[in-house]
Structures are given as C-alpha cells and as structure tokens.
Design an enzyme around this catalytic site. Structure first.
Site, PDB file in Angstrom:
ATOM      1  N   LYS A 104      12.524  -6.351  -0.679  1.00  0.00           N
ATOM      2  CA  LYS A 104      11.547  -6.790  -1.682  1.00  0.00           C
ATOM      3  C   LYS A 104      12.077  -6.552  -3.086  1.00  0.00           C
ATOM      4  CE  LYS A 104       7.809  -5.073   1.308  1.00  0.00           C
ATOM      5  NZ  LYS A 104       8.572  -4.024   2.011  1.00  0.00           N
ATOM      6  N   LYS A 124       5.238  -9.323   0.340  1.00  0.00           N
ATOM      7  CA  LYS A 124       6.284  -8.809   1.232  1.00  0.00           C
ATOM      8  C   LYS A 124       7.606  -9.554   1.083  1.00  0.00           C
ATOM      9  CE  LYS A 124       3.499  -5.873   3.299  1.00  0.00           C
ATOM     10  NZ  LYS A 124       3.632  -4.423   3.089  1.00  0.00           N
ATOM     11  N   GLU A 166       5.133   3.561  -2.633  1.00  0.00           N
ATOM     12  CA  GLU A 166       5.472   4.979  -2.714  1.00  0.00           C
ATOM     13  C   GLU A 166       6.696   5.284  -1.855  1.00  0.00           C
ATOM     14  OE1 GLU A 166       1.593   7.593  -3.595  1.00  0.00           O
ATOM     15  OE2 GLU A 166       1.504   6.575  -1.646  1.00  0.00           O
TER      16      GLU A 166
END
Length: 199
Positions: free
Chosen positions: A70, A14, A147
């Site tokens: 990220k 993360k 995704e």
C-alpha cells in the site's frame, strides 16, 4: 455530498493506483488542516511528516509489515508523531500557551507518571487522525491508517529527536480493482442500538 454520505462511502484503501498523485495544492491544504487540529488545552504535542521521496517511502514501507504494498503504491505517506521528551513539551507550552492552559497541565497532568503523561500526549495525536481522515474524504482522497509499522525503524529512518512515530497514513487514489471498496465489499459496522445510548 453531505458528511453522512462521505462517512458511508469512505473506506480503508487496500490497493492504490501508483500512477495517480495527490496534487501539491491538496497536500498544502492537508498540512494546514493538520495544523488546525484540536488537542486538549491546545497542547499540540505532535509532528506530521509528509513523505513523497520514493527512496524514503520505500524504506519505510519495508518496515511496515503487510502494509508495504500500500505504501509503495500510494502517492504519499504521512507519519504522525508525538513528542516523546517531556521537557521538550513543557518548554513548548511555556512559550506558546496561556497561563491557564499551562496551569491545567501542571496541576492535572504533570503529577502523573512519565508513562501516563506520554499516553496523554499520544492521545492528542489521535485526535488529529479523525480530522485528517475526514478532510481526505471531503477532498476525494483515499487513505489507509496503519499502526502496523516498526516504530524504532521509522524513528531511525526519519531521524526523529524528542519525537516518536505513532502511526502512518498512506494517501492517494484507489485502484479500480481494490476489492475493499464499499461498492464491492459493503461496510460492516455494529448495529446502532448496540453502540448508542440515549439517557
């Protein structure tokens, strides 16, 4: 470390350390591992785009919802793409696959709807994801599959033709303070008896 230990310790990163970059040698190894990924009838209906250019990476990050931080901090972003033009795919397999494999496609896949064919093509790309995540784990490279990207924006930024983005992976090295790592937040999975049956 054996593979079970790797599976127990890998996790979806993360927070990345923006100062640590994946070496060129490791990137080349990951490219070759993706090239060797399995697919039904060896169809290989894919393209993998390694993004290290900061301007392009930041542009893609901006089209990635809550994944933006990220991607910006990661060493590289790898975009997994599926062929999105059936004629392009059929031309590829005619050139590169043996007669039996082409025959399988013509008999079992081609008669289906366009949507079903494209779904089959995209499923092959997901097979390569497992290979890639496993490879990263063995190389002590952290990874974040996502995704949560805006497909049309990715396609436009990357100037894709006859292919479409499916998902992306940030890769790099975790920040020591990443609270998602198993030493801080133990992995949570369903009980073995709930998901495995032996008959």
């Amino acid at each position: 470390m054996n593979f079970l230990s790797l599976a127990q310790n890998r996790y979806t990163t993360k927070k990345y350390n923006p100062t640590k970059k994946v070496s060129n040698n490791d990137i080349e190894s990951l490219k070759e591992i993706l090239r060797l990924s399995p697919s039904s009838i060896n169809s290989q209906p894919w393209k993998f785009i390694f993004v290290s250019d900061e301007a392009i990476k930041n542009a893609l990050a901006a089209e990635s919802f809550f994944n933006e931080p990220k991607i910006k901090d990661a060493s590289h972003l790898v975009v997994f793409c599926a062929v999105d033009d059936i004629a392009t795919f059929e031309n590829q397999i005619q050139q590169h696959l043996p007669e039996g494999a082409v025959g399988y496609y013509n008999q079992f896949i081609k008669p289906q709807s366009e949507a079903a064919i494209k779904s089959w093509l995209q499923h092959q790309v997901y097979l390569s994801l497992g290979c890639f995540l496993s490879a990263c784990a063995t190389m002590a490279i952290d990874a974040t599959p996502m995704e949560g990207i805006k497909i049309d924006a990715y396609n436009s930024i990357l100037k894709l033709k006859n292919y479409t983005s499916l998902f992306a992976l940030a890769i790099g090295y975790r920040d020591d303070n990443d609270t998602n790592q198993p030493s801080v937040k133990p992995k949570s999975r369903l009980h073995l008896d709930d998901i495995i049956e032996v008959v």
